[in-house]
Design a protein around this motif. Structure first.
Motif, PDB file in Angstrom:
ATOM      1  N   GLU A 283     -20.687   3.311  17.392  1.00 54.19           N
ATOM      2  CA  GLU A 283     -20.158   5.186  18.272  1.00 54.19           C
ATOM      3  C   GLU A 283     -19.476   6.161  17.316  1.00 54.19           C
ATOM      4  O   GLU A 283     -18.836   6.288  17.594  1.00 54.19           O
ATOM      5  CB  GLU A 283     -18.633   4.423  18.988  1.00 54.19           C
TER       6      GLU A 283
ATOM      7  N   THR B  25     -20.923   8.755  17.396  1.00 56.09           N
ATOM      8  CA  THR B  25     -21.195  10.317  17.723  1.00 56.09           C
ATOM      9  C   THR B  25     -20.217  10.864  19.276  1.00 56.09           C
ATOM     10  O   THR B  25     -20.111  11.367  19.332  1.00 56.09           O
ATOM     11  CB  THR B  25     -22.357  11.650  17.188  1.00 56.09           C
ATOM     12  N   ASP B  26     -19.688   9.259  18.919  1.00 54.71           N
ATOM     13  CA  ASP B  26     -19.183   9.644  20.468  1.00 54.71           C
ATOM     14  C   ASP B  26     -17.826  10.696  21.336  1.00 54.71           C
ATOM     15  O   ASP B  26     -17.557  10.962  21.886  1.00 54.71           O
ATOM     16  CB  ASP B  26     -18.494   7.787  20.683  1.00 54.71           C
TER      17      ASP B  26
ATOM     18  N   LEU C 257     -21.688  11.636  26.802  1.00 52.28           N
ATOM     19  CA  LEU C 257     -21.523  10.696  26.903  1.00 52.28           C
ATOM     20  C   LEU C 257     -22.306   9.568  28.027  1.00 52.28           C
ATOM     21  O   LEU C 257     -22.702   8.362  27.048  1.00 52.28           O
ATOM     22  CB  LEU C 257     -19.694  10.565  26.114  1.00 52.28           C
TER      23      LEU C 257
ATOM     24  N   SER D 181     -25.731   9.705  27.015  1.00 50.39           N
ATOM     25  CA  SER D 181     -26.551   8.933  25.781  1.00 50.39           C
ATOM     26  C   SER D 181     -26.502   7.721  26.102  1.00 50.39           C
ATOM     27  O   SER D 181     -27.418   6.444  25.936  1.00 50.39           O
ATOM     28  CB  SER D 181     -25.152   9.506  25.198  1.00 50.39           C
ATOM     29  N   ASP D 182     -25.648   7.156  26.096  1.00 50.07           N
ATOM     30  CA  ASP D 182     -25.377   5.890  27.339  1.00 50.07           C
ATOM     31  C   ASP D 182     -26.313   5.211  28.071  1.00 50.07           C
ATOM     32  O   ASP D 182     -26.912   4.101  27.532  1.00 50.07           O
ATOM     33  CB  ASP D 182     -23.906   5.889  27.672  1.00 50.07           C
TER      34      ASP D 182
ATOM     35  N   ARG E  63     -18.049   1.169  29.392  1.00 47.60           N
ATOM     36  CA  ARG E  63     -18.152   1.103  27.995  1.00 47.60           C
ATOM     37  C   ARG E  63     -17.807   0.122  27.936  1.00 47.60           C
ATOM     38  O   ARG E  63     -18.722  -0.493  27.227  1.00 47.60           O
ATOM     39  CB  ARG E  63     -17.485   2.680  27.580  1.00 47.60           C
TER      40      ARG E  63
END
Length: 171
Positions: free
Chosen positions: A77, A79-80, A88, A91-92, A166
């Motif tokens: 992670e 760049t989270d 986010l 992205s996920d 997450r």
């Protein structure tokens, strides 16, 4: 989608329980082999073949969907912290879709191999005893296929803004 998610959850749990049972049976099998070999000089035939071709395949592939459903696979992670909550989530979801594609390809490929091994009746020889191993070729596509479904559902929930958290809240 809730019914599919519930069905997937039950299937994932059943496969994880089967893999756990596989660990227990493998330990009992190996212990029996050691005791019989040591005390009576009569090992359990084909122990190595059964452990490596049945138990280990069962343990390795069936829990994949359970791990994916819990979102417990290893992740990086980097760049989270720089992403907004919306980015986010997107992205996920994209990562989940990519993983779904990988699992789908693995499902297809291993299914074709399983059909070929079934058609030829693949077996291994253990001290002149045939041990059929073709059934174990169906375990990877089962594990990969259910993992693909689990990651696809996770992606759908992430895109919808649902509770596909997450850190394992999707269990």
């Amino acid at each position: 989608m809730n019914a599919l998610s519930r069905w997937t959850g039950r299937a994932v749990g059943a496969l994880a329980a089967l893999a756990s049972l596989g660990v227990l049976v493998m330990m009992l099998h190996i212990c029996a082999d050691i005791v019989l070999r040591t005390l009576f000089d009569a090992p359990v035939p084909a122990t190595v073949e059964i452990v490596s071709r049945y138990y280990m395949v069962l343990i390795a592939f069936l829990p994949l969907a359970w791990i994916e459903r819990r979102n417990a696979m290893v992740s990086v992670e980097i760049t989270d912290a720089a992403l907004s909550p919306r980015m986010l989530r997107i992205s996920d979801a994209l990562v989940s879709l990519l993983v779904t594609c990988v699992y789908a390809v693995l499902t297809y490929t291993t299914w074709r191999v399983a059909l070929r091994e079934w058609a030829t009746g693949t077996y291994v020889l253990a001290l002149e005893t045939r041990v059929p191993v073709w059934p174990t070729y169906f375990l990877p596509p089962l594990g990969f296929g259910l993992a693909a479904l689990a990651t696809l559902l996770r992606a759908a929930m992430q895109l919808a803004g649902g509770p596909a958290a997450r850190e394992g809240a999707a269990s």
